[in-house]
Scaffold this motif. Structure first.
Motif, PDB file in Angstrom:
ATOM      1  N   PHE A   3      22.936  70.077  26.256  1.00  0.00           N
ATOM      2  CA  PHE A   3      22.471  71.218  25.466  1.00  0.00           C
ATOM      3  C   PHE A   3      21.581  72.173  26.256  1.00  0.00           C
ATOM      4  CE2 PHE A   3      22.772  67.542  22.407  1.00  0.00           C
ATOM      5  CZ  PHE A   3      24.098  67.787  22.107  1.00  0.00           C
ATOM      6  N   GLY A   5      24.007  73.143  29.294  1.00  0.00           N
ATOM      7  CA  GLY A   5      25.288  73.749  28.967  1.00  0.00           C
ATOM      8  C   GLY A   5      26.539  72.942  29.232  1.00  0.00           C
ATOM      9  N   LYS A  34      27.890  70.609  27.020  1.00  0.00           N
ATOM     10  CA  LYS A  34      28.370  69.948  25.803  1.00  0.00           C
ATOM     11  C   LYS A  34      29.891  70.019  25.676  1.00  0.00           C
ATOM     12  CE  LYS A  34      28.405  73.689  22.450  1.00  0.00           C
ATOM     13  NZ  LYS A  34      28.182  74.035  21.036  1.00  0.00           N
ATOM     14  N   GLU A  35      30.494  71.109  26.165  1.00  0.00           N
ATOM     15  CA  GLU A  35      31.947  71.243  26.051  1.00  0.00           C
ATOM     16  C   GLU A  35      32.681  70.273  26.967  1.00  0.00           C
ATOM     17  OE1 GLU A  35      33.144  72.917  23.713  1.00  0.00           O
ATOM     18  OE2 GLU A  35      31.300  73.945  23.121  1.00  0.00           O
ATOM     19  N   ASP A  88      22.987  75.161  20.913  1.00  0.00           N
ATOM     20  CA  ASP A  88      24.170  74.396  21.317  1.00  0.00           C
ATOM     21  C   ASP A  88      24.133  72.944  20.847  1.00  0.00           C
ATOM     22  OD1 ASP A  88      25.306  76.547  22.615  1.00  0.00           O
ATOM     23  OD2 ASP A  88      24.408  76.076  24.550  1.00  0.00           O
ATOM     24  N   GLU A  96      24.741  69.635  19.189  1.00  0.00           N
ATOM     25  CA  GLU A  96      25.778  69.023  18.359  1.00  0.00           C
ATOM     26  C   GLU A  96      25.425  67.553  18.188  1.00  0.00           C
ATOM     27  OE1 GLU A  96      29.843  69.670  19.414  1.00  0.00           O
ATOM     28  OE2 GLU A  96      29.532  71.769  19.932  1.00  0.00           O
TER      29      GLU A  96
END
Length: 600
Positions: free
Chosen positions: A141, A144, A146-147, A207, A209
């Motif tokens: 998070f 960056g 998380k994807e 961001d 999740e």
């Protein structure tokens, strides 16, 4: 099943170099010797062998402590063998041992890029043990990634911090933290840093999740099966009265990341094991693999935990082995007390000196185990002696408690102290003094800050005591809080707090972890004073007269004396310190930094 004691033996392995990591290729699990020790001094990625039945899924394991990373594929840990057998590509990432959540999170984020490129996958699974779980959320998070993470498993991760880390910020108690072997990186694992910095930043991150996290929190600090670990028995015993059920390092409630899926309930009979066991495949892999095979799986465990844990209480004060001035004195209305003692050596012998009748008492023991002893106290004016360093928490039976509450006020906190009693609280409060010793230990980003201690006073108002932290420099502070009603009672409490605009500071975290060094403008020589002592001043035009205040380690004033300067910069104060008892002290001179010194 016991943890193997290893000798240093090296395999032949290929070292590939990335920007921040060494990259090491492991042999297959059946050929991996239990004597293997890879790189310990640099962040490392250990690649498992791709199994013949490879299913296209990659699992990245992260411990967060560089020299414990190999515990995820050695020492009878089945993770490597389990993943290999079931067709998963295993990768074991070691970040740093002592640089905390943000540095480790940034490094883990970098390793995720390396791994996804190497194996040509768009996503990986994360399995983080202990602080590795905190690095996982920072990587996903704050940095960056998380994807690139399908799901993250957190094994015994103290998302809300641990009181053991709070203790570690007290210089005279950090030996207790070191007994766990987890003696670095504590600055960003304190309960107050996690509560006031980590959780607000990550739980409110755009961001975030939380549903990607699966949490395995254990409850059995007293029942480890992999290693005879008396230190974990010790630390679990310290945590239990303060933070409740725990695994020896991480309290169960602290493992509850908001919005995550919790596999085990508190005291779940399936999870009565310790902090080491929860990081082993033979305990955790069956639960992890069930989520891998059924991505939509959710447990039915919920948490009623109060998220705003801002108030703590104490019914004790602390007697420390290094301080001969520390005595056991019963409260005015107490006929009985308990000394709960933690000690550095596993087995320590104690004597009690009756200072009133000048005799030695052999204490009875209610309980005694490695590193921990409980002794009943029924007399007053006693001195406790042991053949090891120790700290004794003297708990009274008269119902008097001190509470500390953190009240958020804009970007600052107001510290509120109350004296609670089953008796007439109004009378107690009117004559009680409350003070604390604070030390700025870190910046808001968790970088070490070597500031000198300060003594703060709390103001009495409407039956409570207050200290406004807005007068302080931004940063993270440890707090040793004390209260005393002369000839009636005294109490102590270890905690801490955060000052400043956390959101603004955390918007630009740099990976450079250089210490903030602050040079004292007063020096005592030697620092361990025996017969002689001198103080020297630098960088200031001195007034004609200085008043020197000597305090014990709690911040209570012991004595004061004056120095005629005659514009000199060095002064002999041997005579003034000659009659002090052995122990740790603070020296304070108005306009100069407070010094900590030891009287031998």
């Amino acid at each position: 099943m016991k943890l193997n004691i290893t000798l240093i033996t090296f395999f032949s392995y290929a070292l590939l170099f990335s920007q921040s990591f060494l990259e090491v290729q492991l042999p297959t699990p059946d050929k991996l010797s239990s004597l293997f020790i890879g790189p310990l001094v640099k962040s490392t990625i250990h690649y498992g062998v791709t199994p013949p039945n490879y299913n296209g899924k990659v699992i990245v394991f992260n411990h967060g402590y560089i020299d414990l990373n190999q515990g995820q594929f050695l020492f009878d840990n089945s993770f490597y063998q389990d993943t290999y057998n079931q067709g998963y590509q295993a990768v074991f990432v070691a970040t740093t041992r002592g640089k905390g959540i943000w540095i480790n999170g940034q490094l883990l984020a970098e390793s995720i890029d390396i791994v996804t490129e190497k194996f040509h996958v768009s996503q990986i699974y994360l399995v983080g043990h202990s602080n590795g779980g905190k690095a996982s959320e920072a990587a996903m998070f704050q940095y960056g990634k998380k994807e690139k993470v399908t799901r993250a498993f957190a094994l015994g991760t103290p998302f809300w911090g641990t009181y053991l880390a709070d203790i570690s910020q007290m210089p005279w108690l950090n030996w207790a933290w070191k007994l766990t072997g987890l003696n670095e990186g504590a600055r960003t694992s304190t309960t107050y840093y996690c509560r006031d910095v980590v959780r607000p930043i990550l739980d409110n991150h755009p961001d975030n999740e939380p549903e990607k996290f699966v949490v395995l929190g254990a409850s059995g600090f007293y029942k480890g099966s992999t290693i005879a670990a008396p230190a974990f028995l010790l630390t679990g015993g310290i945590l239990f009265p303060v933070q409740g059920v725990n695994d020896g390092v991480a309290p169960y409630n602290s493992t509850l990341r908001p919005g995550a899926d919790y596999v085990f309930a508190k005291n779940d009979p399936r999870a009565i094991f310790d902090h080491l066991d929860v990081g082993l495949g033979q305990f955790s892999w069956p639960y992890i693999t069930s989520y891998l095979e059924n991505p939509s799986q959710r447990s039915n465990v919920s948490s009623k935990k109060n998220r705003n844990r801002y108030k703590i209480e104490s019914n004790y004060y602390i007697v420390h082995s290094e301080n001969e001035y520390d005595q056991i004195v019963l409260d005015k209305n107490s006929s009985y007390a308990i000394a709960e003692i933690i000690h550095e050596q596993p087995n320590t012998q104690f004597d009690i000196f009756d200072l009133t009748n000048k005799k030695v008492i052999t204490p009875k023991r209610y309980a005694s185990k490695k590193h921990q002893t409980v002794i009943p106290i029924s007399d007053t004016n006693l001195k406790l002696k042991g053949n090891s360093r120790f700290a004794a928490f003297i708990k009274q039976n008269n119902g008097i408690k001190m509470s500390l509450e953190h009240i958020q006020k804009d970007k600052f906190q107001l510290l509120k102290v109350d004296i609670l009693s089953d008796h007439n609280t109004k009378t107690l409060v009117s004559k009680t003094k409350v003070w604390g010793v604070i030390t700025r230990t870190a910046t808001l980003a968790g970088k070490k800050s070597e500031k000198s201690p300060e003594i703060i006073s709390f103001d009495h108002k409407n039956g409570s005591y207050y200290f406004d932290t807005s007068v302080l420099e931004d940063g993270v502070y440890s707090l040793f809080l004390n209260s005393e009603h002369k000839n009636n009672f005294k109490r102590a409490l270890i905690s801490g707090f955060v000052v400043g605009d956390v959101k603004k500071e955390m918007s630009n975290i740099e990976i450079n972890d250089q210490n903030e060094n602050v040079k004292n403008n007063i020096i005592i020589t030697p620092n361990a004073v025996k017969n002689e002592a001198r103080i020297s001043f630098t960088g200031n035009l001195l007034p004609k007269e200085l008043t020197v205040y000597i305090h014990d380690i709690t911040g209570k004033q012991i004595k004061n004396f004056k120095i005629k300067t005659y514009q000199k910069s060095q002064f002999d104060i041997s005579n003034q310190l000659q009659n002090l008892d052995k122990g740790m002290y603070l020296m304070r001179i108005h306009g100069f930094e407070t010094l900590r010194f030891v009287k031998k």
